[in-house]
Design an enzyme around this catalytic site. Sequence first.
Site, PDB file in Angstrom:
ATOM      1  N   ALA A  82      35.026  32.427 -16.976  1.00 26.63           N
ATOM      2  CA  ALA A  82      34.336  31.123 -17.797  1.00 26.63           C
ATOM      3  C   ALA A  82      33.961  30.563 -17.726  1.00 26.63           C
ATOM      4  O   ALA A  82      32.851  29.898 -17.926  1.00 26.63           O
ATOM      5  CB  ALA A  82      34.370  32.271 -19.052  1.00 26.63           C
ATOM      6  N   ALA A  83      34.570  29.614 -16.461  1.00 30.18           N
ATOM      7  CA  ALA A  83      34.250  28.194 -16.473  1.00 30.18           C
ATOM      8  C   ALA A  83      33.527  27.860 -15.459  1.00 30.18           C
ATOM      9  O   ALA A  83      32.046  27.078 -16.444  1.00 30.18           O
ATOM     10  CB  ALA A  83      35.698  27.843 -14.957  1.00 30.18           C
ATOM     11  N   GLY A  84      32.690  28.938 -14.457  1.00 30.38           N
ATOM     12  CA  GLY A  84      31.582  29.064 -14.286  1.00 30.38           C
ATOM     13  C   GLY A  84      30.196  28.893 -15.144  1.00 30.38           C
ATOM     14  O   GLY A  84      29.019  28.078 -15.347  1.00 30.38           O
ATOM     15  N   ASP A  85      30.448  29.811 -16.664  1.00 23.05           N
ATOM     16  CA  ASP A  85      29.469  30.198 -17.760  1.00 23.05           C
ATOM     17  C   ASP A  85      29.732  28.893 -18.782  1.00 23.05           C
ATOM     18  O   ASP A  85      28.457  27.876 -19.100  1.00 23.05           O
ATOM     19  CB  ASP A  85      29.984  30.772 -18.105  1.00 23.05           C
TER      20      ASP A  85
END
Length: 294
Positions: free
Chosen positions: A240-243
């Site tokens: 979830a780093a991209g989110d």
Amino acid sequence: MISVFGSANMDLVAYVSEAPKRGETVTGHRFRTVPGGKGANQAIAAARAGAEVAFLGAVGDDGFGAELRATLSDAGIDLRGLRQVPGPSGIAHIVVDDDGGNSIIVVPGANGTVTGPSGTDLAAIARSRALLLQLELPMRAVVAAAQAARVSAVPVFLTPAPAQPLPQELLDAVTTIVPNEHEAAAITGVSDPDGALDALLEMVEEAVITLGSEGALYGSRSGARLRVPAVEVKAVDTTAAGDTFVGALAAARSEGSEMERALAFASTAAALSVQREGASTSMPNRRQIEDALT
């Protein structure tokens, strides 16, 4: 307000020293369930970054659905557009290795029942300052939501994941596309990020390619070009780093921040998130982001 039209999944996370290869069985050292889904993750990230957020999507009538709803509610998110449907909620099976890398299998569940925006969804989109979209809902639903935003002159941020062919009617409605480098290469057929950025700008008005530890690359059709370095940290879990990046970026832009400042804000949020385990549980709040920026 930011509207997020997207998925909500329960993440089933197994932690291992090294991810198994095909046909291989390995022993994990820990397991946990964490509320997630790209849509829900981006909604929570944006809310924690200081935005007012409405989530538009679906959960099942199972225990996972109740937990997902409670998690979104606890983040202060407007859930009038969150439907409950018969059957299971979406799930994601995630394997995280000791280097913080991950691999993910998504089973749509209730997300697959969202075939288009409801009247409630359309009203929320029309009054929003931004709409966030991903590709974990049926494509026809994503296209319809994007087109509704375009009619109302609402900027659309698209995370093209899972990577797949993008119909022209969707691209025509997107303001900003935010793939990672692998998704950018899959969409454009160009492996070099600078070349992929040029190819993306033939499709949409502006693009941000996230590059993990190499930061992020931004470009627009007006000729602007920016490269924002990543914050150097030891990654524990990149799930979830991209989110987190997208939610924080949209929050900053919806407040009127210039792109360079918004990218730095988003990169800092993502860097804080990878130092913690889990998806929604890893996301920083606004004060933590601002303190890390100073």
